[in-house]
Design an enzyme around this catalytic site. Structure first.
Site, PDB file in Angstrom:
ATOM      1  N   HIS A   1      -6.988   5.526 -11.307  1.00 12.94           N
ATOM      2  CA  HIS A   1      -6.308   6.523 -12.126  1.00 12.94           C
ATOM      3  C   HIS A   1      -5.358   5.900 -13.154  1.00 12.94           C
ATOM      4  CE1 HIS A   1      -8.215   9.708  -9.947  1.00 12.94           C
ATOM      5  NE2 HIS A   1      -7.843   9.134  -8.806  1.00 12.94           N
TER       6      HIS A   1
ATOM      7  N   LEU B   1       0.822  -1.220   0.000  1.00 15.65           N
ATOM      8  CA  LEU B   1       0.000   0.000   0.000  1.00 15.65           C
ATOM      9  C   LEU B   1       0.849   1.260   0.000  1.00 15.65           C
ATOM     10  CD1 LEU B   1      -2.574  -1.023   2.789  1.00 15.65           C
ATOM     11  CD2 LEU B   1      -2.796  -1.376   0.321  1.00 15.65           C
ATOM     12  N   GLY B   2       2.158   1.124   0.220  1.00 16.86           N
ATOM     13  CA  GLY B   2       3.027   2.277   0.394  1.00 16.86           C
ATOM     14  C   GLY B   2       3.248   3.056  -0.887  1.00 16.86           C
ATOM     15  N   GLY B   3       3.448   4.369  -0.747  1.00 18.47           N
ATOM     16  CA  GLY B   3       3.738   5.207  -1.902  1.00 18.47           C
ATOM     17  C   GLY B   3       3.031   6.543  -1.812  1.00 18.47           C
TER      18      GLY B   3
ATOM     19  N   TYR C   1       0.845  10.090 -11.473  1.00 16.98           N
ATOM     20  CA  TYR C   1       0.419   9.121 -10.467  1.00 16.98           C
ATOM     21  C   TYR C   1      -0.242   7.917 -11.137  1.00 16.98           C
ATOM     22  CZ  TYR C   1      -2.587   7.058  -6.877  1.00 16.98           C
ATOM     23  OH  TYR C   1      -3.242   6.180  -6.042  1.00 16.98           O
TER      24      TYR C   1
ATOM     25  N   SER D   1     -12.197   4.477  -4.294  1.00 12.69           N
ATOM     26  CA  SER D   1     -11.923   5.391  -3.181  1.00 12.69           C
ATOM     27  C   SER D   1     -12.266   4.649  -1.898  1.00 12.69           C
ATOM     28  CB  SER D   1     -12.733   6.682  -3.305  1.00 12.69           C
ATOM     29  OG  SER D   1     -14.119   6.398  -3.365  1.00 12.69           O
TER      30      SER D   1
ATOM     31  N   SER E   1      -4.863   1.649  -8.879  1.00 14.55           N
ATOM     32  CA  SER E   1      -5.818   2.741  -8.720  1.00 14.55           C
ATOM     33  C   SER E   1      -6.686   2.890  -9.956  1.00 14.55           C
ATOM     34  CB  SER E   1      -5.055   4.044  -8.468  1.00 14.55           C
ATOM     35  OG  SER E   1      -5.901   5.167  -8.558  1.00 14.55           O
TER      36      SER E   1
END
Length: 267
Positions: free
Chosen positions: A115, A73-75, A142, A171, A113
């Site tokens: 995105h 989940l990091g970033g 991103y 989300s 994501s």
């Protein structure tokens, strides 16, 4: 039988904080990694903590030792300048995957994501919604980093047989904040259900899944998640009367499709 040990990167972030209590259970140890220090005494007995960055190969080698699965989940979770996106999100994902490979970790879940496909038009795939494995059309640097994350995950599955799930998260908050999120909301409890489905898949594979709840206004498909046993029990519609009025955007990425590339933003 030894305890299952799961590494969660970005454990102090929004999604990591929501998932920590929901993934805790007897017989499972959560190893939590973040650049922000975490106090294990405040988190329960079945927790280990490591302070460090996903860009640090030495830290990741230590974090992946003896681990059964990694939830990455990091970033950076918003648009930012290219150099930071490249270092943290793209190179950082490579560092995580390489550390997992070297440690013999068989399963990795990557937080992608919406995105990654932000320039897809809502409704373009028909009434069943946009398929989870539709080709990427990122809306920002991103978004590019999430497309690269998926590509790296595919590579590490194909080269090394690692089981890799990429979750195109809509989300994930306690509740939706606007009309767009009424379509793309992933409840924290459903997020945990999806992660558990990914953690329990029987055969190694590479898969891209939508991280969304069974929303009445859904614009993406849940078919891929359902194939591995994910069943959403939540619907953003229960919050519809609490959301400010507005129109569903034409493009899936919403406002991300309009912000200047590389501009740090609070969206």
């Amino acid at each position: 039988m030894s305890d299952q040990r799961i590494l969660i990167t970005g454990a102090a972030g929004i999604v990591g904080t929501l998932m920590r209590p929901r993934l805790a259970r007897p017989g499972r140890i959560l190893r939590l990694l973040d650049i922000a220090p975490l106090d294990p005494a405040a988190l329960g007995e079945q927790v280990e903590t490591i302070t460090g960055s996903v860009t640090d190969a030495e830290v990741l080698a230590r974090a992946c030792a003896g681990v059964d699965a990694v939830i990455h989940l990091g970033g950076i979770s918003r648009e930012d300048d290219w150099e930071r996106i490249l270092e943290v999100n793209i190179d950082g994902t490579h560092t995580v995957l390489e550390a997992a490979r070297a440690a013999g970790v068989p399963r990795v879940i990557l937080a992608s994501s919406n995105h990654a496909v932000g320039f897809r038009r809502i409704g373009e795939d028909g009434p069943d919604g946009l398929a989870a494995d539709s080709s990427t059309r990122p809306d920002t640097y991103y978004g590019v980093s999430k497309a690269a994350m998926e590509a790296l995950g595919s590579l590490y599955h194909s080269r090394f047989g690692m089981d890799v799930s990429c979750l195109r998260i809509g989300s994930c908050f306690d509740r939706p904040a606007d009309v767009r999120q009424l379509s793309l909301w992933l409840s924290p409890q459903d997020c945990a259900r999806l992660l558990e489905a990914c953690l329990s898949t029987a055969e190694p594979g590479f898969r891209v899944l939508w991280g969304v709840s069974a929303n009445t206004r859904a614009v993406v498909s849940q078919a891929e998640g359902e194939r591995i046993g994910y069943r959403s029990l939540d619907d953003a519609e229960v919050f519809a009367d609490q959301v400010p009025p507005g129109e569903l955007p034409v493009l899936l990425g919403g406002a991300f499709c309009d912000i200047p590339l590389g501009q740090h933003n609070p969206l």
